[in-house]
Motif scaffolding. Structure first.
Motif: not given
Length: 256
Positions: A30-34, A160-167, A169-170, A175-182
């Motif tokens: 979430a932080v990286a997406s912001l 939900d968008n991380v912020i309004a109008g997120a691009g 890559l965000a 989703p990519a941040d869950w890779t190591h847990g998958i």
């Protein structure tokens, strides 16, 4: 609804409950997406092109508190631009996270004999639904997305968008941040936070679904590991993800 809402002061944000991680603090994705979303918003105004990669470092847990960010242009011009974005809790001097985003202006290049393989779209909504819960029992970042697993990949669709109008890559970083847990080699044994996250895209996802074909390797005698994976949309590969993994006992408080 956005996961982070802007405050009156520029580059100040209030996280919602959906930004939380499984442990104290906010989810790294979430932080990286912001941070990436702010860079993508600036890119659209400055004609930097498409965000093609992000390298995030989670320096310490980010609290559920008002946050401020600061963007710094590392290089700008020509075909490539590089921009850093760093995050602090309001009123504190020690940063919690930073992201470096690389952007490129797309330019067609003729390669004789090269032909991109066409693929039929798949429908991840037909795969079994997964609804993992955080150990604290409250809302968390996973609740902001629909998660399904099928074939050889895990699939995520942000509600939900991380912020309004997120691009684009965000929208991939969460989703990519869950890779190591998958791809954990063993489940429910230790916590395995990732202190960093790197994503490269060669095209933006088409549609709302992002898939991860993941693998993870652990070295318990050192308390270390790595996670990596191929990133997908419903038509095929869009890029790659990788991160380091730190193994710690469940009893310890670890960064999300």
């Amino acid at each position: 609804m956005a996961i982070f809402e802007p405050l009156a002061a520029p580059n100040h944000w209030k996280p919602s409950a959906l930004a939380a991680g499984p442990f104290p603090g906010l989810q790294g994705g979430a932080v990286a997406s912001l941070l990436a979303a702010e860079v993508e918003a600036m890119a659209s105004r400055r004609n930097w092109g498409t965000a093609i990669s992000a390298a995030a470092w989670f320096l310490r847990p980010t609290p559920m508190a008002e946050l401020r960010t600061q963007l710094a242009v590392v290089t700008e011009g020509g075909r490539i631009s590089v921009v850093d974005n760093t995050l602090w809790p309001v009123g504190e001097d020690e940063p919690c996270a930073t992201v470096r985003v690389t952007l490129a202006r797309e330019r067609a290049v003729e390669v004789p004999g090269f032909r991109e393989q066409a693929a039929d779209a798949i429908d991840p909504s037909q795969f079994p639904l997964r609804s993992p819960h955080a150990v604290h029992g409250r809302s968390w970042f996973m609740d902001a997305m629909e998660a399904r697993a099928g074939g050889d990949a895990a699939w995520f669709r942000m509600r939900d968008n991380v912020i309004a109008g997120a691009g684009p890559l965000a929208g991939v970083l969460g989703p990519a941040d869950w890779t190591h847990g998958i791809g954990r080699p063993v489940q429910n044994v230790v916590a395995d936070p990732n202190p960093n996250l790197t994503v490269q895209l060669f095209r933006s996802p088409r549609g709302a679904w992002v898939g991860v074909r993941a693998e993870t390797s652990w070295r318990p005698e050192a308390g270390l590991g790595v996670g990596s994976g191929v990133l997908l949309d419903v038509y095929g590969e869009i890029g790659r993800v990788s991160m380091s993994v730190i193994l710690v006992p469940f009893s310890r408080t670890v960064p999300a």
